[in-house]
Design a protein around this motif. Structure first.
Motif, PDB file in Angstrom:
ATOM      1  N   GLU A   8      56.653  56.959   3.439  1.00  0.00           N
ATOM      2  CA  GLU A   8      57.197  57.629   2.242  1.00  0.00           C
ATOM      3  C   GLU A   8      58.704  57.720   2.395  1.00  0.00           C
ATOM      4  O   GLU A   8      59.192  58.069   3.472  1.00  0.00           O
ATOM      5  CB  GLU A   8      56.554  59.024   2.135  1.00  0.00           C
ATOM      6  CG  GLU A   8      57.213  59.994   1.179  1.00  0.00           C
ATOM      7  CD  GLU A   8      57.129  59.578  -0.273  1.00  0.00           C
ATOM      8  OE1 GLU A   8      58.090  58.935  -0.762  1.00  0.00           O
ATOM      9  OE2 GLU A   8      56.100  59.884  -0.918  1.00  0.00           O
ATOM     10  N   ASP A   9      59.454  57.379   1.326  1.00  0.00           N
ATOM     11  CA  ASP A   9      60.917  57.419   1.428  1.00  0.00           C
ATOM     12  C   ASP A   9      61.518  58.712   0.873  1.00  0.00           C
ATOM     13  O   ASP A   9      62.701  58.970   1.081  1.00  0.00           O
ATOM     14  CB  ASP A   9      61.548  56.204   0.736  1.00  0.00           C
ATOM     15  CG  ASP A   9      61.247  56.149  -0.746  1.00  0.00           C
ATOM     16  OD1 ASP A   9      60.163  56.619  -1.156  1.00  0.00           O
ATOM     17  OD2 ASP A   9      62.088  55.635  -1.499  1.00  0.00           O
ATOM     18  N   ASP A  52      53.319  55.423   0.040  1.00  0.00           N
ATOM     19  CA  ASP A  52      53.991  55.434  -1.256  1.00  0.00           C
ATOM     20  C   ASP A  52      54.062  53.985  -1.790  1.00  0.00           C
ATOM     21  O   ASP A  52      53.907  53.035  -1.020  1.00  0.00           O
ATOM     22  CB  ASP A  52      55.398  56.005  -1.015  1.00  0.00           C
ATOM     23  CG  ASP A  52      56.222  56.168  -2.267  1.00  0.00           C
ATOM     24  OD1 ASP A  52      55.637  56.342  -3.350  1.00  0.00           O
ATOM     25  OD2 ASP A  52      57.469  56.133  -2.154  1.00  0.00           O
ATOM     26  N   HIS A  54      56.734  52.799  -4.273  1.00  0.00           N
ATOM     27  CA  HIS A  54      58.145  52.415  -4.359  1.00  0.00           C
ATOM     28  C   HIS A  54      58.837  52.785  -3.060  1.00  0.00           C
ATOM     29  O   HIS A  54      59.069  53.964  -2.777  1.00  0.00           O
ATOM     30  CB  HIS A  54      58.823  53.100  -5.548  1.00  0.00           C
ATOM     31  CG  HIS A  54      58.285  52.625  -6.858  1.00  0.00           C
ATOM     32  ND1 HIS A  54      57.826  53.470  -7.840  1.00  0.00           N
ATOM     33  CD2 HIS A  54      58.097  51.368  -7.325  1.00  0.00           C
ATOM     34  CE1 HIS A  54      57.397  52.751  -8.863  1.00  0.00           C
ATOM     35  NE2 HIS A  54      57.544  51.475  -8.584  1.00  0.00           N
ATOM     36  N   LEU A  55      59.138  51.777  -2.265  1.00  0.00           N
ATOM     37  CA  LEU A  55      59.718  51.979  -0.933  1.00  0.00           C
ATOM     38  C   LEU A  55      60.826  50.959  -0.715  1.00  0.00           C
ATOM     39  O   LEU A  55      60.747  49.850  -1.247  1.00  0.00           O
ATOM     40  CB  LEU A  55      58.649  51.735   0.143  1.00  0.00           C
ATOM     41  CG  LEU A  55      57.524  52.761   0.296  1.00  0.00           C
ATOM     42  CD1 LEU A  55      56.396  52.172   1.123  1.00  0.00           C
ATOM     43  CD2 LEU A  55      58.055  54.038   0.927  1.00  0.00           C
TER      44      LEU A  55
HETATM   45 MN    MN Z   1      59.245  56.185  -3.086  1.00  0.00          MN
END
Ligand code: MN
Length: 197
Positions: A8-9, A52, A54-55
């Motif tokens: 997770e970002d 996640d 979108h990374l």
């Molecule tokens: Mn993300």
């Protein structure tokens, strides 16, 4: 107890997910992007991956694609946690190779159960999903329902999690962000229990 990898970002989401999983006794290792996540999954004995979509560097779809092509990783349950909400996104996530999907925002009271649904029963630590014929877990024995609890914690994420866990059980929860705030509150009101970071 399972050893989980969370990819997770977003630091706040990461903090919330790791807090909740550790609170239920799981071991958590973390990665801020898909490339690091795949490296860690290769090295360590991971029981489940929360990822996640979108990374940076390698996104969640690519993590799923590579993991499911890899003989060492393909059997590890891979669960997407993402805010994607458009029609068809769920299918796209599953088609990429994810075993399941949990929608953001994360619901603190549900999250661990949602994740554990993808674990073998022997590795689960939370109560099984409630059935009509099973009894809900009892609240902590030291405190009666309706008790007044003061929570002192400088992390808003922690305060929110504690409140959203205790309030539905019937506790009256008051939050303080600092010891100074807590002192001022205690001077005005009495509490049955004070929980301090
Ligand atoms: Mn993300």
């Amino acid at each position: 107890m399972a050893r989980m990898l969370v990819i997770e970002d977003n630091p706040e989401n990461m903090e919330l997910m790791t807090y909740l999983l550790r609170a239920y006794g799981h071991e958590v290792v973390t990665a801020p992007d898909g490339a690091d996540g795949l490296d860690i999954a290769q090295r360590d004995g991971i029981d489940l991956i929360v990822c996640d979509i979108h990374l940076p560097r390698v996104d969640g779809y690519e993590v799923a694609r590579r993991a499911k092509l890899d003989p060492k990783l393909r059997r590890i349950p891979l669960v997407a946690v993402t805010a994607l909400a458009m029609v068809g996104d769920r299918d796209k996530v599953l088609a990429a190779g994810f075993d399941g999907y949990i929608a953001k925002p994360i619901e603190p009271q549900e999250f661990v159960k949602q994740v554990e649904a993808y674990l073998p029963a022997s590795l689960r630590t939370s109560a099984p999903p409630t059935h009509a014929n099973t009894v809900a877990p009892a609240p902590p024995p030291a405190v009666v329902t309706g008790a007044r609890i003061l929570v002192v914690d400088d992390s808003k994420v922690n305060r929110d999690v504690i409140q959203s866990t205790l309030a539905p059980l019937g506790y009256r929860v008051t939050l303080a962000a600092s010891v100074a705030d807590a002192r001022a509150i205690v001077a005005r009101e009495s509490f049955d229990l004070i929980v301090s970071d």
